[in-house]
Design a protein around this motif. Structure first.
Motif, short mmCIF file in Angstrom:
data_model
loop_
_atom_site.label_atom_id
_atom_site.label_comp_id
_atom_site.label_asym_id
_atom_site.label_seq_id
_atom_site.Cartn_x
_atom_site.Cartn_y
_atom_site.Cartn_z
N MET A 8 15.13 59.43 25.28
CA MET A 8 15.49 60.84 25.07
C MET A 8 16.69 61.23 25.93
SD MET A 8 11.95 63.00 24.75
CE MET A 8 10.83 62.06 25.78
N ALA A 9 16.71 60.76 27.15
CA ALA A 9 17.81 61.09 28.07
C ALA A 9 19.13 60.52 27.56
CB ALA A 9 17.49 60.57 29.47
N ARG A 10 19.09 59.29 27.08
CA ARG A 10 20.32 58.69 26.54
C ARG A 10 20.81 59.48 25.34
NH1 ARG A 10 20.91 54.48 24.12
NH2 ARG A 10 18.78 53.78 23.68
N ALA A 11 19.88 59.89 24.48
CA ALA A 11 20.25 60.67 23.30
C ALA A 11 20.86 62.01 23.71
CB ALA A 11 19.04 60.89 22.40
N ALA A 12 20.26 62.67 24.69
CA ALA A 12 20.77 63.96 25.14
C ALA A 12 22.18 63.83 25.73
CB ALA A 12 19.82 64.57 26.17
N LEU A 13 22.41 62.74 26.44
CA LEU A 13 23.73 62.51 27.04
C LEU A 13 24.73 61.89 26.06
CD1 LEU A 13 22.59 61.03 30.47
CD2 LEU A 13 23.62 63.29 30.09
N ASP A 19 26.31 51.89 28.25
CA ASP A 19 26.76 52.92 29.19
C ASP A 19 25.75 53.12 30.32
OD1 ASP A 19 29.09 53.59 27.62
OD2 ASP A 19 27.74 54.66 26.26
N LEU A 20 24.49 53.24 29.94
CA LEU A 20 23.45 53.45 30.95
C LEU A 20 23.33 52.25 31.87
CD1 LEU A 20 21.23 55.01 32.32
CD2 LEU A 20 19.67 54.29 30.48
N ARG A 49 16.57 55.85 36.60
CA ARG A 49 16.31 57.29 36.67
C ARG A 49 17.38 58.01 37.48
NH1 ARG A 49 10.88 60.60 37.05
NH2 ARG A 49 11.74 62.61 37.64
N ALA A 50 17.76 57.45 38.60
CA ALA A 50 18.78 58.07 39.45
C ALA A 50 20.11 58.18 38.71
CB ALA A 50 18.95 57.26 40.74
N ALA A 51 20.46 57.18 37.94
CA ALA A 51 21.71 57.22 37.17
C ALA A 51 21.66 58.34 36.14
CB ALA A 51 21.95 55.88 36.48
N LEU A 52 20.52 58.49 35.48
CA LEU A 52 20.38 59.55 34.48
C LEU A 52 20.39 60.93 35.14
CD1 LEU A 52 17.72 57.82 32.22
CD2 LEU A 52 20.09 58.39 31.56
N GLU A 53 19.72 61.04 36.26
CA GLU A 53 19.70 62.33 36.97
C GLU A 53 21.09 62.71 37.45
OE1 GLU A 53 15.13 62.60 38.62
OE2 GLU A 53 16.59 61.53 39.85
#
Length: 76
Positions: A8-13, A19-20, A49-53
């Protein structure tokens, strides 16, 4: 963070696995394995998680409606 929250986070970004992986300094295979539900070392999940945050994702814990993600408001 759950595998579904990562997706979900990848989709939102609007970013891909590659990339992640770059952001978290892990391999693309590691991201793929995690998102498929494989167990990873806690340290590795923490790095993802830290990268996404740091990209602006807020993780929402289980609150009766299920876990999720949202994007932090941008300061302009």
């Amino acid at each position: 963070m759950l595998p579904s929250q990562c997706r979900m986070a990848r989709a939102a970004l609007e970013i891909g696995v590659r990339d992640l992986a770059e952001m978290a300094k892990v391999s693309t295979n590691t991201i793929t394995r995690f998102e498929k539900g494989e167990l990873l070392k806690e340290r590795t999940v923490d790095d993802i998680r830290a990268a996404l945050e740091s990209a602006g994702v807020l993780f929402i814990d289980q609150n009766g409606n299920g876990p999720g993600v949202r994007l932090r408001e941008r300061q302009e």
